[in-house]
Design a protein around this motif. Sequence first.
Motif, mmCIF file in Angstrom:
data_model
loop_
_atom_site.group_PDB
_atom_site.id
_atom_site.type_symbol
_atom_site.label_atom_id
_atom_site.label_comp_id
_atom_site.label_asym_id
_atom_site.label_seq_id
_atom_site.Cartn_x
_atom_site.Cartn_y
_atom_site.Cartn_z
ATOM 1 N N ALA A 1 0.833 -1.206 0.000
ATOM 2 C CA ALA A 1 0.000 0.000 0.000
ATOM 3 C C ALA A 1 0.866 1.254 0.000
ATOM 4 C CB ALA A 1 -0.925 -0.003 1.213
ATOM 5 N N ALA A 2 1.948 1.240 0.772
ATOM 6 C CA ALA A 2 2.859 2.394 0.794
ATOM 7 C C ALA A 2 3.524 2.577 -0.569
ATOM 8 C CB ALA A 2 3.917 2.202 1.877
ATOM 9 N N GLY A 3 3.887 1.444 -1.217
ATOM 10 C CA GLY A 3 4.473 1.521 -2.556
ATOM 11 C C GLY A 3 3.496 2.078 -3.570
ATOM 12 N N ALA A 4 2.226 1.711 -3.448
ATOM 13 C CA ALA A 4 1.211 2.208 -4.374
ATOM 14 C C ALA A 4 1.021 3.710 -4.217
ATOM 15 C CB ALA A 4 -0.107 1.481 -4.137
ATOM 16 N N ILE B 1 7.081 4.538 3.056
ATOM 17 C CA ILE B 1 7.738 3.304 2.618
ATOM 18 C C ILE B 1 8.890 2.957 3.547
ATOM 19 C CG2 ILE B 1 9.155 2.285 0.797
ATOM 20 C CD1 ILE B 1 7.481 3.882 -1.224
ATOM 21 N N LEU B 2 9.742 3.946 3.827
ATOM 22 C CA LEU B 2 10.907 3.686 4.671
ATOM 23 C C LEU B 2 10.491 3.318 6.089
ATOM 24 C CD1 LEU B 2 13.939 3.578 4.882
ATOM 25 C CD2 LEU B 2 13.965 6.035 5.340
ATOM 26 N N THR B 3 9.481 3.992 6.623
ATOM 27 C CA THR B 3 8.996 3.686 7.976
ATOM 28 C C THR B 3 8.539 2.235 8.065
ATOM 29 O OG1 THR B 3 8.290 5.974 8.330
ATOM 30 C CG2 THR B 3 7.299 4.300 9.741
ATOM 31 N N ILE B 4 7.821 1.780 7.065
ATOM 32 C CA ILE B 4 7.303 0.409 7.075
ATOM 33 C C ILE B 4 8.440 -0.596 6.886
ATOM 34 C CG2 ILE B 4 5.848 -1.218 5.817
ATOM 35 C CD1 ILE B 4 3.969 1.214 5.290
ATOM 36 N N VAL B 5 9.397 -0.287 6.005
ATOM 37 C CA VAL B 5 10.533 -1.202 5.808
ATOM 38 C C VAL B 5 11.311 -1.366 7.109
ATOM 39 C CG1 VAL B 5 12.740 -1.510 4.631
ATOM 40 C CG2 VAL B 5 10.752 -0.758 3.341
ATOM 41 N N LEU B 6 11.561 -0.270 7.808
ATOM 42 C CA LEU B 6 12.288 -0.353 9.084
ATOM 43 C C LEU B 6 11.477 -1.135 10.122
ATOM 44 C CD1 LEU B 6 13.759 3.268 9.313
ATOM 45 C CD2 LEU B 6 14.905 1.171 8.606
ATOM 46 N N SER C 1 11.351 -8.086 -4.783
ATOM 47 C CA SER C 1 10.300 -7.978 -5.797
ATOM 48 C C SER C 1 9.582 -6.629 -5.739
ATOM 49 C CB SER C 1 9.272 -9.103 -5.621
ATOM 50 O OG SER C 1 8.687 -9.055 -4.325
ATOM 51 N N ARG C 2 10.146 -5.695 -4.972
ATOM 52 C CA ARG C 2 9.545 -4.361 -4.838
ATOM 53 C C ARG C 2 10.654 -3.319 -4.982
ATOM 54 N NH1 ARG C 2 7.080 -8.135 -1.944
ATOM 55 N NH2 ARG C 2 4.778 -8.109 -1.787
ATOM 56 N N PRO C 3 11.028 -2.994 -6.226
ATOM 57 C CA PRO C 3 12.181 -2.120 -6.482
ATOM 58 C C PRO C 3 12.095 -0.759 -5.807
ATOM 59 C CG PRO C 3 11.405 -3.157 -8.514
ATOM 60 C CD PRO C 3 10.386 -3.459 -7.470
ATOM 61 N N LEU C 4 10.907 -0.179 -5.744
ATOM 62 C CA LEU C 4 10.776 1.151 -5.141
ATOM 63 C C LEU C 4 11.153 1.110 -3.666
ATOM 64 C CD1 LEU C 4 9.965 4.101 -5.417
ATOM 65 C CD2 LEU C 4 7.595 3.453 -4.920
ATOM 66 N N ALA C 5 10.593 0.156 -2.940
ATOM 67 C CA ALA C 5 10.919 0.028 -1.510
ATOM 68 C C ALA C 5 12.392 -0.322 -1.326
ATOM 69 C CB ALA C 5 10.029 -1.040 -0.875
ATOM 70 N N LEU C 6 12.914 -1.183 -2.199
ATOM 71 C CA LEU C 6 14.324 -1.582 -2.112
ATOM 72 C C LEU C 6 15.239 -0.375 -2.301
ATOM 73 C CD1 LEU C 6 16.543 -3.742 -1.985
ATOM 74 C CD2 LEU C 6 16.246 -4.074 -4.446
ATOM 75 N N ASN C 7 14.948 0.463 -3.295
ATOM 76 C CA ASN C 7 15.798 1.633 -3.549
ATOM 77 C C ASN C 7 15.749 2.637 -2.402
ATOM 78 O OD1 ASN C 7 16.628 0.642 -6.031
ATOM 79 N ND2 ASN C 7 14.982 1.661 -7.157
ATOM 80 N N HIS C 8 14.573 2.790 -1.792
ATOM 81 C CA HIS C 8 14.476 3.687 -0.630
ATOM 82 C C HIS C 8 15.326 3.159 0.525
ATOM 83 C CE1 HIS C 8 11.679 6.881 -1.627
ATOM 84 N NE2 HIS C 8 10.901 6.014 -2.251
ATOM 85 N N TYR C 9 15.285 1.868 0.740
ATOM 86 C CA TYR C 9 16.054 1.291 1.844
ATOM 87 C C TYR C 9 17.555 1.364 1.556
ATOM 88 C CZ TYR C 9 17.389 -1.970 5.538
ATOM 89 O OH TYR C 9 17.963 -2.553 6.651
ATOM 90 N N ILE C 10 17.950 1.118 0.308
ATOM 91 C CA ILE C 10 19.368 1.225 -0.061
ATOM 92 C C ILE C 10 19.865 2.653 0.156
ATOM 93 C CG2 ILE C 10 20.946 1.211 -2.044
ATOM 94 C CD1 ILE C 10 19.496 -1.252 -3.080
ATOM 95 N N SER C 11 19.073 3.639 -0.267
ATOM 96 C CA SER C 11 19.455 5.046 -0.066
ATOM 97 C C SER C 11 19.576 5.376 1.417
ATOM 98 C CB SER C 11 18.432 5.968 -0.725
ATOM 99 O OG SER C 11 18.394 5.769 -2.119
ATOM 100 N N PHE C 12 18.667 4.838 2.210
ATOM 101 C CA PHE C 12 18.724 5.065 3.666
ATOM 102 C C PHE C 12 20.022 4.505 4.249
ATOM 103 C CE2 PHE C 12 18.049 2.951 7.793
ATOM 104 C CZ PHE C 12 17.836 4.068 8.600
ATOM 105 N N LEU C 13 20.373 3.276 3.869
ATOM 106 C CA LEU C 13 21.593 2.669 4.390
ATOM 107 C C LEU C 13 22.827 3.442 3.943
ATOM 108 C CD1 LEU C 13 20.774 -1.137 3.874
ATOM 109 C CD2 LEU C 13 20.671 0.181 6.002
ATOM 110 N N ASP D 1 25.426 -6.672 3.015
ATOM 111 C CA ASP D 1 24.693 -7.918 3.307
ATOM 112 C C ASP D 1 23.436 -8.014 2.455
ATOM 113 O OD1 ASP D 1 26.560 -8.645 5.144
ATOM 114 O OD2 ASP D 1 25.396 -8.038 6.900
ATOM 115 N N LEU D 2 22.700 -6.902 2.369
ATOM 116 C CA LEU D 2 21.469 -6.870 1.586
ATOM 117 C C LEU D 2 21.747 -7.166 0.116
ATOM 118 C CD1 LEU D 2 18.493 -6.133 0.977
ATOM 119 C CD2 LEU D 2 19.198 -3.728 0.954
ATOM 120 N N LEU D 3 22.717 -6.452 -0.465
ATOM 121 C CA LEU D 3 23.004 -6.612 -1.895
ATOM 122 C C LEU D 3 23.566 -8.000 -2.196
ATOM 123 C CD1 LEU D 3 24.513 -3.083 -2.645
ATOM 124 C CD2 LEU D 3 22.251 -3.933 -3.263
#
Length: 415
Positions: free
Chosen positions: A123-126, A133-138, A155-167, A178-180
């Motif tokens: 839902a956050a991705g939509a 998105i970042l709040t939910i991923v964390l 399988s969710r590139p938008l959420a993945l990119n937000h998390y990568i940028s955060f890290l 580790d993630l990559l």
Amino acid sequence: MEDEDDYWNTSETKAKAFSFDDDVLSPQEILAIGQNKSPGQAEDSLFSGASISNVKTATLPLSNLVSNKVLELILLAQSGKDPKAAQPQEQTVSTTIRRLVLGRPCSLHSHRSLRSKTELLDAAGAVGDGNAILTIVLFLIQTLNKKLVYELLSSRPLALNHYISFLQNEGKISELTDLLTMLGRSPDAAMHQFQQHMRTGGSVDGLLRRVTNLVANHFNQPGTDAHQAKMLADFVKLLEWQKFAQRPVLDNKSALSCLAYCCANHWHEGAGNMMSPLTLCQRQQISPLQYDWVVLNVHAKSGKWDIVESLFTKKDWLGRTTVSSHIPIETLLSRLSEMQASKQLLATCVNKVAASQDRLRLAQAFKIHSVVIETYAKQKDRLALQNYKMTLNPQSEEFILVENTLRDNSIKWKN
């Protein structure tokens, strides 16, 4: 009075004495209030006086009046805790997302099931709100197995990119790699490690050792990105050259910065010498355009115009001066003008522009009057030359040149 003192000093009475420091009553203790005592049990000493001993009152257990859930809320209120915080209200996914987007307080912990958490992420991705998105991923990272979260993100590139940028922004390179790596992106993980090594810096020896290990472990494998592998291999060569040079001023500098140093301090050293600019260019595969630009800036700043002219102007076999540079002519003229090159050098460069209109435009832009006058004369445009004369300072060298050109009887003017 002695009887009263004896009463309060007895151990039994002390044990039952009221204290404000006592713990809060438990639900079971509250429920026990008002219940009938077992036969033979003594009445509480505080209320055993004769004035009330004969009063008959029907008592009911408190559990008949108040539910256990309400009692627990009473106890929470008594303890100073927020009842809502203790028992998060269940929220729908849409309600939670709306509150996150609007910046309102909400409890993610009411979403306990994997399905509910996955729906939150989708839902956050939509909606596309980065903060949500970042709040939910964390939140997922805190409440789920990391491997499971990484699978959801894969399988969710938008959420993945937000998390990568955060890290990246937080400098959490270990978690990022580790993630990559778990996502099968080892080369990307290695590049982030390389960037971290560059930010950390340190001695040339230490950096050379770390980058060499990185290349051996991640960039010598089949399927590795060829461009990245070459870039790191060239960087290892540069570190080896810096180690050989033993000049602290060159440590952790770029190849072009090292070239500028060699141009300024080792210009006349021949090819083959490690500190020669030509040797460094060959070793680091510096392009001719980059070489010309660095040489121009280094020697123009130090006022060595003879070197600049020898680099950009050549004599052909007929003795004519030609301009040879890998720098685009307009960029070259602009930089020469900024560095206050002589009008003669500027005129030599602009005269090599083939098209007369382009040559005239550049000469006017950089105020190379001799070229403008010569071009109008070749075009036999007397009116244009007279108009140009009006823009010049009277009795200046170029003003006199215009007058002499206008009086030249060998020119057959078209107007």
